[in-house]
Scaffold this motif. Structure first.
Motif, mmCIF file in Angstrom:
data_model
loop_
_atom_site.group_PDB
_atom_site.id
_atom_site.type_symbol
_atom_site.label_atom_id
_atom_site.label_comp_id
_atom_site.label_asym_id
_atom_site.label_seq_id
_atom_site.Cartn_x
_atom_site.Cartn_y
_atom_site.Cartn_z
ATOM 1 N N ARG A 262 -5.297 9.769 -2.435
ATOM 2 C CA ARG A 262 -5.510 8.590 -3.280
ATOM 3 C C ARG A 262 -4.535 7.512 -2.857
ATOM 4 O O ARG A 262 -3.322 7.697 -2.941
ATOM 5 N N ASN B 218 -7.097 0.843 -6.164
ATOM 6 C CA ASN B 218 -6.934 2.193 -5.641
ATOM 7 C C ASN B 218 -8.132 2.612 -4.799
ATOM 8 O O ASN B 218 -9.231 2.073 -4.938
ATOM 9 N N SER C 275 -3.040 3.593 -3.124
ATOM 10 C CA SER C 275 -2.821 2.579 -4.147
ATOM 11 C C SER C 275 -2.289 1.306 -3.497
ATOM 12 O O SER C 275 -1.526 1.374 -2.526
ATOM 13 N N THR D 96 -3.140 -2.989 -9.860
ATOM 14 C CA THR D 96 -3.297 -2.220 -8.635
ATOM 15 C C THR D 96 -4.781 -2.006 -8.333
ATOM 16 O O THR D 96 -5.630 -2.016 -9.236
ATOM 17 N N GLU E 293 0.831 -1.193 0.000
ATOM 18 C CA GLU E 293 0.000 0.000 0.000
ATOM 19 C C GLU E 293 0.870 1.249 0.000
ATOM 20 O O GLU E 293 1.961 1.261 0.573
ATOM 21 N N GLN F 157 -9.763 6.294 -3.868
ATOM 22 C CA GLN F 157 -9.827 7.751 -3.912
ATOM 23 C C GLN F 157 -10.679 8.214 -2.743
ATOM 24 O O GLN F 157 -11.829 7.798 -2.611
#
Length: 121
Positions: free
Chosen positions: A19, A79, A21, A77, A6, A81
């Motif tokens: 954000r 993600n 990832s 990946t 992470e 947000q």
């Protein structure tokens, strides 16, 4: 060997955005249900967002409308947000594979090291 890493956490003021990832190796994000968990000091780890193989998403009530989970199959990946952040969002955030069904998802190990999100008031 499955590995989840992470990144993207940090210190942000209330109302701000971040954000996160999660880079995966040893698995293909595209064929795994994936989720983001968080754990605040003294609290249990909780699922905040999940994405199923179908693309269907799940959000905890506390983050609905503010957090969006997505995946990039090419980069392998997943993600997260986050916008309109609140001090209550302060926690260490982890990604994990998900199993189970709606209302009873559970994570598969291993966990990554997590990424710290701190929201100041």
């Amino acid at each position: 060997q499955v590995q989840l890493v992470e990144s993207g956490g940090g210190l942000v003021q209330a109302g701000g955005s971040l954000r996160l990832s999660c880079a995966a190796s040893g698995i293909r994000i595209s064929i795994n249900a994936m989720g983001w968990y968080r754990q605040a000091p003294g609290k249990q780890r909780e699922l905040v967002a999940g994405m199923m193989n179908s693309g269907m998403t799940h959000y905890a009530d506390s983050v609905k409308g503010r957090f969006t989970i997505s995946r990039d199959n090419a980069k392998n990946t997943v993600n997260l947000q986050m916008k309109s952040l609140k001090p209550d969002d302060t926690a260490t955030y982890y990604c994990a594979r998900l199993r189970g069904a709606a209302g009873s998802y559970y994570p598969l190990p291993p966990w990554g090291q997590g990424t710290q999100v701190t929201v100041s008031s």
